[in-house]
Design a protein around this motif. Structure first.
Motif, mmCIF file in Angstrom:
data_model
loop_
_atom_site.group_PDB
_atom_site.id
_atom_site.type_symbol
_atom_site.label_atom_id
_atom_site.label_comp_id
_atom_site.label_asym_id
_atom_site.label_seq_id
_atom_site.Cartn_x
_atom_site.Cartn_y
_atom_site.Cartn_z
ATOM 1 N N TRP A 1 0.904 -1.350 -0.219
ATOM 2 C CA TRP A 1 0.304 0.350 0.122
ATOM 3 C C TRP A 1 0.909 0.840 0.389
ATOM 4 C CZ3 TRP A 1 0.937 2.319 4.062
ATOM 5 C CH2 TRP A 1 1.524 1.413 5.361
ATOM 6 N N GLU A 2 0.408 2.217 0.156
ATOM 7 C CA GLU A 2 0.513 3.573 0.112
ATOM 8 C C GLU A 2 -0.240 4.515 0.516
ATOM 9 O OE1 GLU A 2 3.202 6.829 -2.950
ATOM 10 O OE2 GLU A 2 2.039 5.184 -3.858
ATOM 11 N N LEU A 3 0.833 5.359 1.911
ATOM 12 C CA LEU A 3 -0.364 6.503 2.357
ATOM 13 C C LEU A 3 -0.007 7.838 1.664
ATOM 14 C CD1 LEU A 3 1.657 6.253 5.986
ATOM 15 C CD2 LEU A 3 -1.598 5.959 5.869
ATOM 16 N N SER A 4 -1.421 8.937 2.016
ATOM 17 C CA SER A 4 -1.569 10.137 1.366
ATOM 18 C C SER A 4 -0.080 10.840 1.972
ATOM 19 C CB SER A 4 -2.597 10.870 1.735
ATOM 20 O OG SER A 4 -3.401 9.950 0.689
ATOM 21 N N PRO A 5 0.714 11.740 1.423
ATOM 22 C CA PRO A 5 1.632 11.716 1.916
ATOM 23 C C PRO A 5 0.677 13.237 3.023
ATOM 24 C CG PRO A 5 1.550 12.604 0.019
ATOM 25 C CD PRO A 5 0.562 11.457 0.170
ATOM 26 N N PRO A 6 1.229 13.025 4.387
ATOM 27 C CA PRO A 6 0.595 13.520 5.711
ATOM 28 C C PRO A 6 1.424 14.953 5.724
ATOM 29 C CG PRO A 6 2.636 12.076 6.657
ATOM 30 C CD PRO A 6 2.369 12.071 4.973
ATOM 31 N N ASP A 7 0.391 15.804 6.738
ATOM 32 C CA ASP A 7 1.107 17.053 6.782
ATOM 33 C C ASP A 7 2.099 17.401 7.301
ATOM 34 O OD1 ASP A 7 -1.907 17.853 5.828
ATOM 35 O OD2 ASP A 7 -2.766 18.145 7.588
ATOM 36 N N THR A 8 2.806 16.807 8.056
ATOM 37 C CA THR A 8 3.664 17.054 8.629
ATOM 38 C C THR A 8 4.571 15.531 8.043
ATOM 39 O OG1 THR A 8 3.123 17.934 10.733
ATOM 40 C CG2 THR A 8 5.626 17.460 10.532
ATOM 41 N N GLY A 9 5.788 15.578 7.362
ATOM 42 C CA GLY A 9 6.174 14.873 6.548
ATOM 43 C C GLY A 9 7.317 14.034 7.644
ATOM 44 N N PHE A 10 7.663 12.778 7.325
ATOM 45 C CA PHE A 10 8.280 11.915 8.986
ATOM 46 C C PHE A 10 9.520 10.928 7.737
ATOM 47 C CE2 PHE A 10 4.118 10.038 8.586
ATOM 48 C CZ PHE A 10 5.049 8.928 8.506
ATOM 49 N N VAL A 11 10.269 10.491 8.265
ATOM 50 C CA VAL A 11 11.006 9.207 7.920
ATOM 51 C C VAL A 11 11.139 8.640 8.911
ATOM 52 C CG1 VAL A 11 12.482 10.207 6.468
ATOM 53 C CG2 VAL A 11 13.523 10.347 8.470
ATOM 54 N N VAL A 12 11.721 7.483 8.954
ATOM 55 C CA VAL A 12 11.430 6.249 9.986
ATOM 56 C C VAL A 12 12.694 5.616 10.385
ATOM 57 C CG1 VAL A 12 9.225 5.635 9.308
ATOM 58 C CG2 VAL A 12 11.169 4.547 8.330
ATOM 59 N N SER A 13 13.243 4.766 11.660
ATOM 60 C CA SER A 13 14.332 4.761 12.218
ATOM 61 C C SER A 13 14.855 3.217 10.892
ATOM 62 C CB SER A 13 14.193 3.938 13.373
ATOM 63 O OG SER A 13 12.924 2.920 13.367
ATOM 64 N N GLY A 14 15.723 3.212 10.995
ATOM 65 C CA GLY A 14 16.286 1.638 9.783
ATOM 66 C C GLY A 14 15.327 0.424 9.936
ATOM 67 N N SER A 15 15.517 0.465 11.516
ATOM 68 C CA SER A 15 14.516 -1.043 12.025
ATOM 69 C C SER A 15 13.035 -0.805 12.378
ATOM 70 C CB SER A 15 15.635 -2.010 13.054
ATOM 71 O OG SER A 15 17.131 -2.082 12.632
ATOM 72 N N MET A 16 12.501 -1.783 12.212
ATOM 73 C CA MET A 16 10.991 -1.506 12.509
ATOM 74 C C MET A 16 10.750 -3.042 13.156
ATOM 75 S SD MET A 16 9.649 0.210 8.798
ATOM 76 C CE MET A 16 9.266 -0.822 8.703
ATOM 77 N N VAL A 17 9.825 -2.938 13.479
ATOM 78 C CA VAL A 17 9.483 -3.852 14.870
ATOM 79 C C VAL A 17 7.794 -4.837 14.089
ATOM 80 C CG1 VAL A 17 8.641 -5.283 17.258
ATOM 81 C CG2 VAL A 17 10.486 -3.650 17.043
ATOM 82 N N VAL A 18 7.966 -5.742 13.686
ATOM 83 C CA VAL A 18 6.783 -6.049 12.764
ATOM 84 C C VAL A 18 6.095 -7.382 14.214
ATOM 85 C CG1 VAL A 18 5.484 -7.862 11.259
ATOM 86 C CG2 VAL A 18 7.779 -6.292 10.969
ATOM 87 N N ASP A 19 4.432 -7.483 13.919
ATOM 88 C CA ASP A 19 3.445 -7.465 15.047
ATOM 89 C C ASP A 19 3.164 -8.749 13.949
ATOM 90 O OD1 ASP A 19 2.101 -9.024 16.993
ATOM 91 O OD2 ASP A 19 2.014 -7.639 18.316
ATOM 92 N N THR A 20 2.737 -9.670 13.774
ATOM 93 C CA THR A 20 2.563 -10.897 12.740
ATOM 94 C C THR A 20 0.928 -10.617 13.246
ATOM 95 O OG1 THR A 20 3.355 -12.660 12.842
ATOM 96 C CG2 THR A 20 4.005 -10.821 11.662
ATOM 97 N N ALA A 21 0.819 -10.979 14.191
ATOM 98 C CA ALA A 21 -0.299 -11.840 15.367
ATOM 99 C C ALA A 21 -1.437 -10.905 15.432
ATOM 100 C CB ALA A 21 0.222 -12.062 16.595
ATOM 101 N N ALA A 22 -1.628 -9.386 15.167
ATOM 102 C CA ALA A 22 -1.392 -8.547 15.625
ATOM 103 C C ALA A 22 -1.574 -7.586 13.804
ATOM 104 C CB ALA A 22 -1.467 -6.806 16.289
ATOM 105 N N ARG A 23 -1.099 -8.069 12.752
ATOM 106 C CA ARG A 23 -0.953 -7.619 11.182
ATOM 107 C C ARG A 23 -0.825 -6.007 11.890
ATOM 108 N NH1 ARG A 23 -0.416 -10.668 8.446
ATOM 109 N NH2 ARG A 23 -0.784 -9.417 6.937
ATOM 110 N N CYS A 24 0.431 -5.737 12.564
ATOM 111 C CA CYS A 24 1.198 -4.243 12.257
ATOM 112 C C CYS A 24 2.410 -4.250 12.473
ATOM 113 C CB CYS A 24 -0.042 -3.808 13.496
ATOM 114 S SG CYS A 24 0.752 -4.250 15.341
ATOM 115 N N PHE A 25 3.135 -3.125 12.823
ATOM 116 C CA PHE A 25 4.373 -2.466 12.579
ATOM 117 C C PHE A 25 4.432 -2.093 13.339
ATOM 118 C CE2 PHE A 25 3.606 -1.021 8.627
ATOM 119 C CZ PHE A 25 4.366 -0.356 8.201
#
Length: 814
Positions: free
Chosen positions: A395-419
């Motif tokens: 998927w792709e998000l619509s650009p938010p009002d305040t732009g952001f970048v992210v940390s090099g590593s993310m934490v994925v929770d496959t059971a909750a279907r989120c990261f």
């Protein structure tokens, strides 16, 4: 925690108290009171106590009679696990019954009738003659009180709280709390564990086997264990890591060792191990080549025992290639994605889904990779499978009002279907890291908790996010330069998992000192309505008594001045500039430092915006963005205390905190022009409120000047713009309504107010010039037009499109 802070419970037939309790290990105290129930009547107060000693639990009666006593082993109780407890005070049958986990105890007590009125206190008790301060290290939840028939009277889950207590879920009965440690808060607020200084650009990685953060520079190898707060700092005795620039050390969970890698792909040792026993690297030379892959992403695959590196930036080029290192053959291989193309970028995040698949989200770059071309933030999510290097765009998000970048590593929770990812705006130097939760299945995210200070200097700063699955907590690590090119400060934070939004632990606090169940928002709206009526009436009364009148002279029709004289006592003014008068009529504006003024206005404007107020987190972001959570909280508390002292000079102005939301409340003796203005604007939204009196009253307020003209801060701009937009729209509608009981000079005043907030509003210019001509002031009309045309030309670089004659001969009705 006192369940009965105001008065004793009145239950003539008795009651049942139940809860879950957990006694925590690793604490020196081996004795303490879990609770004390104290009788509310009788010549001498009696009490029932539940006490923990080093190996046993005891329930005793005030006559030194033991009701229940058992060893931990008798009920198979372990530290750090919750145990159900229940005590039944049966007054009708003079019977006291106790349940500890799965053991029942029962005794006859003839004087239980004294507990028909009872106080209940957990932990420390301050009752005279019955004071106790010995409290075990314990956690309590799900406190219930039932009547003898089993009907639930009160229930405190303790899953939410207010600033100084908690309400039950049945009757909204308030229980006060002193010095609590709310376990749920650990899920909503980052806790800073440690910080230390290293050489600039230290290398950071996470050891998944020992659950520790490893940080290395040219001379030292530091490991920090969040679970035990242990930090080891070893001097590197021989060798160096490949790089002292981009983050290029990793922990290999399959070979159980740390490695430093280089990406030059020339002859030589490309990936070298670190000997933790000898404190040495198997390398004698730092990589001479400048780095090509700043802020890249890393992934280990257990399927093929390979390290995969994605994206990055170097030499003014954003990268999209994949670099793969095979630990078996000790060779590098470079490849591209198959499937959906991932455009060149850096500052993206990667989170492992399983042993061969990973999510890649966001970043900053462009289609070509060339930095000299336009760049953008990306908000797209890809699933990458390292078995065949296929990529699928999810998927792709619509650009938010305040732009952001992210940390090099993310934490994925496959059971909750989120990261989860640490997010921050790359365009700011002094900023903060905020934790966001993203859906895997659809484009959506939620900001949870933030306020990790972060000084972002692009390639010289770094942040990352890990999870200790055993202890169930997130670990955030970040570093920024202290002395550029010389040293950096590394900071480590933890957050209990799963994370919650900062407002989640808070209950809706009831209004007022006696905590009546009135919602804050409703109270604000009601107070606003009352104050509007009082103020309008008071102003009208003063206008009749004073020398001012609702009619304006010809001069005031051209030069805006307040229609009524300003109050000089108990008054707060925002229009024309910030000004405060105390109860004696003294101007105390100078008592507000720049910080106190901003703090007060933030709380005031956010309160009048929607009645909810402003969160502690938002206050910290605006006023103490460069402080740690603890430092920001301390600064806030000190400043709030100083602000309250100053506000006491005015009268009944109160700063309150409910659910970590700060609001301001006025008594009816306080006048605030902005408060009155928004009340009048609200009343004039429909025809019934559009009376000549209300229009004149509104003009009287706003004609003093623009809203906070001398306050030039980003946070106040939306309030100024919002008010100006509403004022312009309202006055343009009112000027057109010829049936309103307002004079021509007053209509000119409205046009002037519009131009005060929007100096290039063409509609207001047309109305004003025609109204001036209509009242015989032709020369003034020409001067107004000439001034407008000059400002228009200076602003847009082109002559104004209408002549003076066209302005006067237009079709608009005045």
């Amino acid at each position: 925690m006192n369940l009965t802070p105001d008065k004793a419970l009145s239950l003539p037939d008795g009651f049942t108290l139940s809860f879950d309790v957990c006694f925590q290990s690793g604490y020196q105290r081996d004795f303490g009171y879990v609770f004390r129930i104290i009788s509310g009547e009788g010549e001498t107060q009696q009490h029932i106590d539940f006490v923990l000693s080093i190996t046993e639990l005891t329930v005793s009666y005030s006559t030194d009679e033991i009701v229940a006593k058992c060893n931990f082993g008798d009920i198979r109780l372990e530290y750090d696990e919750f145990m159900p407890f229940e005590i039944d005070i049966d007054i009708r049958h003079s019977r006291l019954n106790v349940l500890m986990k799965d053991r029942n105890f029962s005794v006859n007590v003839s004087s239980l009738k004294n507990f028909a009125h009872a106080y209940i206190v957990f932990g420390k008790s301050g009752f005279q003659q019955l004071q106790v301060s010995d409290v075990p290290k314990m956690a309590v939840k799900d406190i219930r009180i039932k009547n003898p028939g089993g009907r639930l009277l009160y229930f405190w889950p303790l899953s939410q709280h207010t600033s100084d207590g908690v309400y039950d879920e049945v009757m909204r009965k308030y229980a006060s709390v002193e010095n609590p440690q709310w376990l749920l808060d650990r899920h909503a607020f980052w806790e800073k564990r440690t910080s230390f200084v290293m050489h600039y650009n230290p290398q950071v990685t996470y050891n998944i086997d020992k659950n520790c953060i490893a940080v290395a520079d040219r001379e030292r190898f530091v490991t920090y264990f969040p679970a035990t707060h242990r930090l080891t700092d070893s001097k590197i005795l021989r060798g160096v890591s490949h790089s002292d620039k981009s983050n290029q050390i990793i922990y290999n969970p399959f070979l159980k060792n740390y490695y430093s890698y280089r990406l030059s792909m020339e002859e030589g040792r490309e990936v070298i191990p670190y000997d933790t026993l000898a404190n040495s690297w198997d390398n004698e030379q730092v990589e001479a080549l400048s780095v090509d892959y700043w802020h890249h992403n890393r992934f280990f695959s257990s399927v093929d025992s390979c390290l995969y590196l994605f994206n990055g930036y170097g030499h003014h080029v954003y990268k999209s290639t994949v670099n793969k290192y095979d630990f078996n053959t000790q060779t590098w291989e470079r490849s591209d994605y198959r499937g959906d193309r991932i455009t060149p970028r850096y500052l993206s995040g990667l989170g492992a889904v399983d042993e061969c698949r990973a999510l890649i989200f966001g970043g900053y770059g462009n289609e070509s990779g060339a930095q000299e071309l336009s760049q953008q933030n990306y908000y797209d999510l890809y699933l990458v499978d390292t078995k065949d290097m296929t990529s699928e765009k999810l998927w792709e998000l619509s650009p938010p009002d305040t732009g952001f970048v992210v940390s090099g590593s993310m934490v994925v929770d496959t059971a909750a279907r989120c990261f989860y990812a640490l997010c921050f705006p790359r365009q700011l130097y002094n900023t903060t890291l905020s934790l966001y939760r993203f859906s895997i299945d659809h484009p959506g995210y939620e900001a949870l908790t933030g306020n990790i200070p972060f000084e972002f200097e692009d390639i010289y700063s770094y942040c990352d996010l890990y999870i200790d699955k055993g202890k169930r907590e997130l670990i955030a690590v970040a570093f920024s330069p202290v002395d550029p090119g010389v040293s950096s400060e590394v900071s480590i934070y933890t957050l209990a998992y799963p994370p919650l939004a900062r407002t989640s632990p808070y209950q809706q606090e009831e209004y007022g000192g006696d905590r009546h169940p009135a919602r804050v928002g409703i109270v604000i709206v009601v107070a606003l309505s009352i104050l509007s009526t009082v103020v309008v009436y008071g102003r009208r009364k003063r206008s009749k008594k004073g020398s001012s009148s609702t009619k304006t002279t010809d001069e005031s029709a051209v030069n805006i001045t307040p229609l009524f004289r300003r109050a000089k006592k108990r008054a707060i003014y925002l229009f024309g500039g910030f000004q405060i008068f105390d109860r004696d009529g003294h101007d105390i504006t100078g008592d507000f430092s720049s910080l106190l003024k901003q703090l007060f206005l933030l709380i005031l404007l956010y309160t009048l915006k929607d009645g909810k107020g402003i969160s502690s987190a938002r206050l910290h972001d605006v006023l103490w963005f460069n402080k740690t959570d603890d430092s920001a909280k301390n600064n806030r508390n000190v400043s709030i205390s100083k602000l309250r002292q100053v506000l006491e000079k005015i009268g009944s102005v109160r700063i309150r905190s409910r659910n970590s939301l700060w609001t301001v409340e006025f008594g009816n003796d306080i006048y605030c022009d902005y408060y009155e203005a928004i009340a009048l604007m609200e009343s004039m939204k429909d025809g019934a409120g559009r009376t000549g009196r209300n229009v004149r009253q509104f003009l009287s307020v706003v004609s003093a000047g623009a809203l906070l003209p001398n306050l030039q801060n980003e946070w106040v701009d939306p309030f100024k713009a919002g008010f100006s937009n509403n004022l312009v729209d309202l006055f343009l509608e009112l000027i057109r309504q010829s049936e309103l009981d307002i004079s021509q000079p007053e209509r000119i005043n409205m046009a002037d107010s519009i131009l005060m907030h929007d100096s290039l509003n063409e509609e207001a210019l047309k109305f004003k010039c025609r109204l001036l001509v209509k009242t015989g002031k032709n020369g003034l009309a020409k001067n107004v037009y000439a001034s407008f045309a000059k400002e228009y030309s200076a602003s847009f670089g082109t002559p104004f499109k209408y002549t003076f004659e066209q302005i006067l001969t237009g079709t608009l009705r005045v």
